[in-house]
Design a protein around this motif. Sequence first.
Motif, PDB file in Angstrom:
ATOM      1  N   VAL A  57      38.966  34.356  89.012  1.00 32.14           N
ATOM      2  CA  VAL A  57      38.564  33.067  89.592  1.00 32.14           C
ATOM      3  C   VAL A  57      37.555  32.374  88.684  1.00 32.14           C
ATOM      4  O   VAL A  57      37.671  31.176  88.388  1.00 32.14           O
ATOM      5  CB  VAL A  57      37.983  33.262  91.004  1.00 32.14           C
ATOM      6  N   ARG A  58      36.558  33.115  88.246  1.00 32.53           N
ATOM      7  CA  ARG A  58      35.522  32.535  87.380  1.00 32.53           C
ATOM      8  C   ARG A  58      36.132  32.013  86.081  1.00 32.53           C
ATOM      9  O   ARG A  58      35.796  30.916  85.614  1.00 32.53           O
ATOM     10  CB  ARG A  58      34.459  33.595  87.074  1.00 32.53           C
ATOM     11  N   ARG A  59      37.053  32.774  85.515  1.00 35.30           N
ATOM     12  CA  ARG A  59      37.684  32.371  84.252  1.00 35.30           C
ATOM     13  C   ARG A  59      38.490  31.090  84.430  1.00 35.30           C
ATOM     14  O   ARG A  59      38.429  30.175  83.594  1.00 35.30           O
ATOM     15  CB  ARG A  59      38.577  33.505  83.747  1.00 35.30           C
ATOM     16  N   LEU A  60      39.245  31.002  85.511  1.00 36.38           N
ATOM     17  CA  LEU A  60      40.085  29.827  85.730  1.00 36.38           C
ATOM     18  C   LEU A  60      39.262  28.603  86.102  1.00 36.38           C
ATOM     19  O   LEU A  60      39.560  27.484  85.676  1.00 36.38           O
ATOM     20  CB  LEU A  60      41.121  30.127  86.813  1.00 36.38           C
ATOM     21  N   LYS A  61      38.218  28.808  86.889  1.00 32.51           N
ATOM     22  CA  LYS A  61      37.361  27.676  87.256  1.00 32.51           C
ATOM     23  C   LYS A  61      36.625  27.119  86.044  1.00 32.51           C
ATOM     24  O   LYS A  61      36.379  25.908  85.961  1.00 32.51           O
ATOM     25  CB  LYS A  61      36.355  28.103  88.330  1.00 32.51           C
ATOM     26  N   ALA A  62      36.295  27.987  85.100  1.00 35.04           N
ATOM     27  CA  ALA A  62      35.559  27.537  83.907  1.00 35.04           C
ATOM     28  C   ALA A  62      36.353  26.515  83.111  1.00 35.04           C
ATOM     29  O   ALA A  62      35.781  25.620  82.480  1.00 35.04           O
ATOM     30  CB  ALA A  62      35.211  28.738  83.036  1.00 35.04           C
ATOM     31  N   GLY A  63      37.669  26.616  83.148  1.00 36.58           N
ATOM     32  CA  GLY A  63      38.506  25.685  82.408  1.00 36.58           C
ATOM     33  C   GLY A  63      39.069  24.560  83.246  1.00 36.58           C
ATOM     34  O   GLY A  63      39.881  23.767  82.755  1.00 36.58           O
ATOM     35  N   ARG A  64      38.662  24.514  84.521  1.00 40.33           N
ATOM     36  CA  ARG A  64      39.196  23.513  85.443  1.00 40.33           C
ATOM     37  C   ARG A  64      38.046  22.868  86.217  1.00 40.33           C
ATOM     38  O   ARG A  64      37.687  23.346  87.291  1.00 40.33           O
ATOM     39  CB  ARG A  64      40.204  24.162  86.393  1.00 40.33           C
ATOM     40  N   PRO A  65      37.502  21.805  85.706  1.00 38.30           N
ATOM     41  CA  PRO A  65      36.345  21.171  86.366  1.00 38.30           C
ATOM     42  C   PRO A  65      36.649  20.823  87.819  1.00 38.30           C
ATOM     43  O   PRO A  65      37.672  20.199  88.121  1.00 38.30           O
ATOM     44  CB  PRO A  65      36.110  19.910  85.539  1.00 38.30           C
ATOM     45  N   GLN A 118      30.459  35.209  98.087  1.00 42.93           N
ATOM     46  CA  GLN A 118      30.219  35.613  96.701  1.00 42.93           C
ATOM     47  C   GLN A 118      31.359  35.172  95.795  1.00 42.93           C
ATOM     48  O   GLN A 118      31.140  34.762  94.652  1.00 42.93           O
ATOM     49  CB  GLN A 118      30.039  37.130  96.625  1.00 42.93           C
ATOM     50  N   LEU A 119      32.581  35.232  96.308  1.00 42.03           N
ATOM     51  CA  LEU A 119      33.754  34.843  95.522  1.00 42.03           C
ATOM     52  C   LEU A 119      33.782  33.348  95.252  1.00 42.03           C
ATOM     53  O   LEU A 119      34.381  32.900  94.275  1.00 42.03           O
ATOM     54  CB  LEU A 119      35.028  35.274  96.264  1.00 42.03           C
TER      55      LEU A 119
END
Length: 569
Positions: free
Chosen positions: A125-133, A164-165
């Motif tokens: 989730v963190r990885r995908l959110k980092a590239g998707r504002p 937390q997620l």
Amino acid sequence: MNRREFLQILAVAAAGGMGLSNSARAAEQAAAKFYDLPRFGNVHLLHFTDCHAQLLPIYFREPSVNLGVAGARNQPPHLVGDYFLKHYGFAPGSAQAYAYTCLDFEQAARQYGKVGGFAHLATLVRRLKAGRPGALLLDGGDTWQGSATALWTKAQDMIDASLQLGVDIMTAHWEFTLGTERVQEVVDGAFKGKIDFIAQNIKTADFGDPVFPAYTMREMNGVKLAVIGQAFPYTPIANPRYMVSEWTFGIQEANLQKTIDEARGKGAQAVVLLSHNGMDVDLKLATRVRGLDAILGGHTHDGVPEPVVVANAGGKTLVTNAGSNGKFLAVLDFDVKNGKVSDFRYKLMPVFANYLEADPAMAALIDKVRAPYAAKLAEPLAVTDDTLYRRGNFNGTFDQLILDALMAEKGAEIGFSPGFRWGTSLLPGATITMEHLMDQTAITYPYTTVTEMPGSQIKTVLEDVADNLFNPDPYYQQGGDMVRVGGLRYSIEPGKPAGSRIGDMSLNGKPIEADKKYKVAGWAPVAEGAKGEPVWDVVARHLRAHKTIGKLALNEPVVKGMQGNEGSI
């Protein structure tokens, strides 16, 4: 990195269509690339559903039987095994074959490892959110139930984990079996201002007032987005009505259309439904309402790699389903131009615990919430020689184990066990712990029952459940699978009309007599006031006495009229 880990990473890299390398570094990079999903468009939604309170990585075997009838025959999601691989173009033996089918399950499980786990999901989730504002994380429900710790903490472990997620929006089903007071306590407390709990189809039983917001409006990258909630419509039927006696549910088509129109009227350029209907219901619903760009679905635990595009009076709606048990994270990217969705990209990503590092903060939280129960969870009950699983239209080996225990411990001729879809899997040679048993039985109404039932009533029960599963109209299907049956033999013809699907009922080689009474053991009664020994105590006693569980004789019905059905191996 050891040799086993290296080979596993190579296997995943190869399954993703990437070239192999002789260096461990290149293999690590290839594994990372497996989860590298380029950003597309300007609206980004991440979706998981039906995790059933599984905080740790698990094994989970997909079904070998998922029959579709009428218009659903040989259509997604009713494809299994090689039929599934052929339809979606996945190679046998690949990581995708392991994630989506039961083929060569034991070998594939040992090759690719466990799936899910909130610490590994959090990393993805963190990885995908980092590239998707501005990306939003949507939870389709069945999150607070399905494990010992969720039951014993009244879901506090899952509530803390969801926060937390970074869950943004949620709808629900099994959550309601904690009772309306507990649900509202969380919604008005821990979730307030952090997670939007939405459901357009839940009203008060007295005046028909909305219980929860029907939808939430968000702005993302200059685009107005509406997410509408659709809780499980049959909660008071599939689960005890007394737990939600003050609320009404249902599909509520007209109110849904009104909600869509309202959101559009307020400027929503993209509208999605976060649904817990089940995929067949969603596919029908998508033909009957206009203005939905997508339905992000759950309940039936179907992992479907590609959206089904459904035409309706307003255009087209994407219908998806994102599996269960934390195995998958769906990514839906919309490109919104000139006030409407012009294009999309969708990817359902398997969560392989071996290839995603555990998020430290989530891992620490999981350790903390489990610590008070560690000894109880780890209690060894028996060792299994068989693969234990629960999934499929008619029976699973863990279901069979429960049935055998019920009949033996209660002195019954026949056993009934609910057709629940949730429950983790175990490989041969594994120790069955109390935690594993609770993964199959952790509900708030676990009472065992022993009833004298005439043969005519037994047939009525089987016919009613069969209609819930195989009614040709999806709106009359309530999800779940066929009641699991021990002792009794029978046949079923899913394509026949209601009341005429069940036949050839026998016990110990003798036909069931309509007027004769039989001793039937069961569990999970929905009637108010029901009492009895918790099912986990009954099964645990059986396991402790046997110590080793050999190969289980699976009691499945003779299925008629389903030749050529691609929902069966």
